[in-house]
Design a protein around this motif. Structure first.
Motif, short mmCIF file in Angstrom:
data_model
loop_
_atom_site.label_atom_id
_atom_site.label_comp_id
_atom_site.label_asym_id
_atom_site.label_seq_id
_atom_site.Cartn_x
_atom_site.Cartn_y
_atom_site.Cartn_z
N LEU A 70 -27.13 24.70 30.40
CA LEU A 70 -27.86 25.81 31.01
C LEU A 70 -26.99 27.04 31.13
O LEU A 70 -27.46 28.17 30.91
CB LEU A 70 -28.38 25.39 32.39
N ALA A 71 -25.71 26.85 31.46
CA ALA A 71 -24.80 28.00 31.58
C ALA A 71 -24.67 28.72 30.25
O ALA A 71 -24.66 29.96 30.19
CB ALA A 71 -23.43 27.53 32.07
N ALA A 72 -24.56 27.96 29.15
CA ALA A 72 -24.48 28.59 27.83
C ALA A 72 -25.76 29.34 27.51
O ALA A 72 -25.73 30.47 26.98
CB ALA A 72 -24.20 27.53 26.76
N LEU A 73 -26.90 28.75 27.84
CA LEU A 73 -28.17 29.40 27.56
C LEU A 73 -28.36 30.66 28.40
O LEU A 73 -29.00 31.62 27.95
CB LEU A 73 -29.33 28.42 27.78
N GLN A 74 -27.83 30.67 29.61
CA GLN A 74 -27.91 31.88 30.42
C GLN A 74 -27.14 33.03 29.76
O GLN A 74 -27.58 34.18 29.81
CB GLN A 74 -27.36 31.61 31.83
#
Length: 282
Positions: A70-74
């Protein structure tokens, strides 16, 4: 025009435009050479053909944790949001009569290459660009769907240095008053996500979700994002054609700007891949 399979073109994209009939032979030859250079230098850059983030998603023996994914997608959503705003600003400038309209252009064909260098021609509707508002809405819905799937409330992620740098470049150069630099930046970034990028991203994220037992968030995002990128890339190519045949394009500045943008994008992919690799190791 026959385009043969070539592993050297794996994950690349090519654009082919026959200049409008009224263009004289000197300018026609000049634009076709410019187009060849674009396909060779910008459309086969390692940021397109060796996207280390997508490589990591596809090859990971263990998926990243949901939080790291999720952090990468953010970070990815932040970049796409910045790009969408830049597209909106560009569209407003056209409505204001900046003089960079597509005009009388030839017919463009986009050719994409898969991981084996097999070409295919994605269909594109009409002329013009996609609606940046639609893209923004779908992007926000997709981002929210990911938070729901992972089970985290939406929050602002701390930006990576590579994300900050790439977004700053988009804000500074995508709509720069220096025409050649602006077009080089547009051409580079829009072509980079007009390849088989969206198919690979969807496949890699789906694999991660299956491994993590998460629902795969779609929200109708991928088809819209892919079509908008290709529409914008074709639109920019027509603008480049117009600038070239009217002797308005500084080719050195154009390619310099494009290569700088692709270098920044390459570092962005590397930062996303590194973040996910750390999650696997820990």
């Amino acid at each position: 025009m026959a385009v043969m399979r070539s592993r050297l073109r794996a994950h690349a994209v090519e654009w082919h435009v026959a200049p409008a009939a009224h263009i004289d032979s000197r300018h026609r030859t000049g634009f076709l050479e410019l187009q060849r250079r674009c396909n060779q230098e910008l459309c086969r850059h390692p940021a397109l053909t060796h996207n280390v983030w997508l490589d990591a998603l596809e090859a990971a023996r263990m998926p990243p944790t949901p939080e790291r994914l999720l952090a990468a997608l953010q970070q990815w959503v932040r970049f796409l949001g910045t790009l969408s705003r830049a597209r909106s600003q560009h569209a407003r400038s056209l409505q204001g009569g900046c003089g960079h309209e597509e005009g009388d252009c030839g017919t463009a064909v986009v050719i994409c290459f898969d991981e084996n260098g097999v070409p295919w021609c994605p269909p594109l509707p009409g002329l013009g660009m996609g609606d940046p508002r639609v893209m923004s809405e779908r992007l926000q819905a997709w981002s929210n769907a990911w938070h729901q799937s992972v089970g985290q409330a939406p929050a602002v992620a701390s930006p990576l240095a590579a994300t900050d740098s790439l977004c700053a470049l988009v804000e500074r150069d995508y709509n720069s008053p220096r025409l050649s630099g602006s077009l080089g930046t547009m051409m580079a970034l829009e072509n980079a996500i007009s390849t088989d990028f969206w198919q690979r991203l969807a496949r890699g994220l789906r694999q991660c979700c299956e491994a993590l037992g998460l629902k795969f968030p779609d929200a109708g995002f991928f088809p819209v994002a892919e079509t908008h990128a290709r529409l914008q890339a074709r639109h920019v190519l027509y603008l480049v054609e117009g600038a070239s045949v009217h002797d308005l394009l500084d080719e050195a500045a154009f390619f310099d700007a494009g290569l700088v943008a692709l270098g920044s994008l390459d570092r962005f992919w590397a930062a996303l891949a590194e973040g996910m690799a750390e999650s696997v190791q820990h």
